[in-house]
Design a protein around this motif. Structure first.
Motif, short mmCIF file in Angstrom:
data_model
loop_
_atom_site.label_atom_id
_atom_site.label_comp_id
_atom_site.label_asym_id
_atom_site.label_seq_id
_atom_site.Cartn_x
_atom_site.Cartn_y
_atom_site.Cartn_z
N MET A 1 -0.28 -9.33 34.41
CA MET A 1 0.28 -10.83 33.90
C MET A 1 1.09 -10.39 32.57
N SER A 2 2.46 -10.95 32.27
CA SER A 2 2.78 -10.64 31.41
C SER A 2 1.78 -11.35 29.88
N ASN A 3 2.55 -11.11 28.71
CA ASN A 3 1.88 -11.27 27.52
C ASN A 3 2.16 -13.53 27.13
N LEU A 4 3.29 -13.92 27.88
CA LEU A 4 3.70 -14.97 27.59
C LEU A 4 2.68 -16.12 28.51
N GLU A 5 2.07 -15.47 29.65
CA GLU A 5 0.78 -15.70 30.79
C GLU A 5 -0.41 -16.03 30.71
N ARG A 6 -0.55 -14.65 29.42
CA ARG A 6 -2.03 -13.88 28.83
C ARG A 6 -2.06 -15.47 27.23
N TYR A 7 -0.47 -15.31 26.95
CA TYR A 7 -0.88 -16.56 25.66
C TYR A 7 -0.69 -17.86 26.39
N ASN A 8 -0.17 -18.29 26.99
CA ASN A 8 -0.42 -19.58 27.87
C ASN A 8 -1.93 -19.78 28.75
N THR A 9 -2.44 -19.12 29.01
CA THR A 9 -3.11 -19.28 29.49
C THR A 9 -4.75 -19.14 28.66
N ILE A 10 -4.41 -18.48 27.73
CA ILE A 10 -5.91 -19.02 26.27
C ILE A 10 -5.76 -20.40 25.74
N ILE A 46 -6.97 -15.10 20.99
CA ILE A 46 -5.62 -14.29 20.85
C ILE A 46 -5.93 -13.07 20.33
N GLU A 47 -6.66 -13.26 19.07
CA GLU A 47 -7.10 -10.98 18.61
C GLU A 47 -7.66 -10.70 19.91
N ASP A 48 -8.99 -11.22 20.03
CA ASP A 48 -9.16 -10.09 21.03
C ASP A 48 -8.28 -10.18 22.90
N GLU A 49 -7.69 -11.11 22.92
CA GLU A 49 -6.81 -10.71 24.65
C GLU A 49 -5.57 -9.22 23.94
N PHE A 50 -4.93 -10.14 22.96
CA PHE A 50 -3.94 -9.05 22.51
C PHE A 50 -4.13 -7.52 21.41
N ASP A 61 -1.74 -21.11 9.22
CA ASP A 61 -0.43 -21.47 9.61
C ASP A 61 -0.19 -21.60 11.66
N PHE A 62 -1.30 -21.37 11.76
CA PHE A 62 -1.64 -21.35 13.42
C PHE A 62 -1.22 -22.59 13.91
N LYS A 63 -0.97 -23.22 14.22
CA LYS A 63 -1.20 -25.00 13.76
C LYS A 63 0.04 -25.39 15.60
N SER A 64 0.35 -24.75 16.16
CA SER A 64 1.46 -24.99 16.96
C SER A 64 1.45 -24.19 18.34
N TYR A 65 2.03 -23.84 19.73
CA TYR A 65 2.02 -23.04 20.03
C TYR A 65 3.56 -22.88 19.98
N VAL A 66 4.61 -23.12 19.38
CA VAL A 66 5.64 -23.14 19.14
C VAL A 66 5.25 -21.52 18.20
N VAL A 67 4.47 -21.98 16.45
CA VAL A 67 4.49 -21.84 15.93
C VAL A 67 2.96 -20.05 15.97
N GLY A 68 2.89 -20.01 16.67
CA GLY A 68 1.98 -19.16 18.17
C GLY A 68 2.57 -18.03 18.23
N LYS A 69 3.50 -18.61 19.06
CA LYS A 69 4.64 -17.67 19.56
C LYS A 69 5.23 -16.62 18.36
N GLN A 70 6.15 -17.52 17.39
CA GLN A 70 6.36 -16.35 16.09
C GLN A 70 5.82 -15.93 15.32
N GLU A 76 4.19 -7.55 16.33
CA GLU A 76 4.95 -6.58 18.35
C GLU A 76 4.05 -7.50 18.72
N VAL A 77 3.93 -8.28 19.19
CA VAL A 77 3.92 -8.93 20.38
C VAL A 77 4.90 -9.88 21.38
N GLU A 78 5.46 -8.89 22.19
CA GLU A 78 6.55 -9.87 22.66
C GLU A 78 6.20 -10.72 23.99
N LEU A 79 6.90 -11.82 23.67
CA LEU A 79 5.83 -13.17 25.04
C LEU A 79 7.51 -13.49 25.70
#
Length: 79
Positions: A1-10, A46-50, A61-70, A76-79
């Motif tokens: 599973m890619s990091n993006l898939e893991r992020y989306n699953t959360i 997110i902290e646990d998964e990565f 600041d983590f108040k959106s899907y996009v900002v979370g990626k940033q 250094e978590v590549e999505l």
């Protein structure tokens, strides 16, 4: 599973939404279920998964899907 898939699953698990809901408009202002408790649940998952520890400013600041990626990119978590 890619990091993006893991992020989306959360997000899908935390907010009980489908993958098609995750887009640039998915944020604390447009999602009624996004409150402080849900945000902490999201951050903890997110902290646990990565295996990272977000600093206080990033947690606030983590108040959106996009900002979370940033924020993850800062840790250094590549999505």
């Amino acid at each position: 599973m890619s990091n993006l898939e893991r992020y989306n699953t959360i997000f899908q698990d935390t907010f009980n939404v489908g993958i098609d809901s995750l887009n640039d408009d998915f944020n604390s202002e447009t999602i009624s279920d996004w409150d402080s408790v849900t945000q902490l649940t999201l951050v903890t998952a997110i902290e646990d998964e990565f295996d990272i520890m977000l600093d206080s400013e990033d947690i606030l600041d983590f108040k959106s899907y996009v900002v979370g990626k940033q924020i993850l990119a800062k840790y250094e978590v590549e999505l």
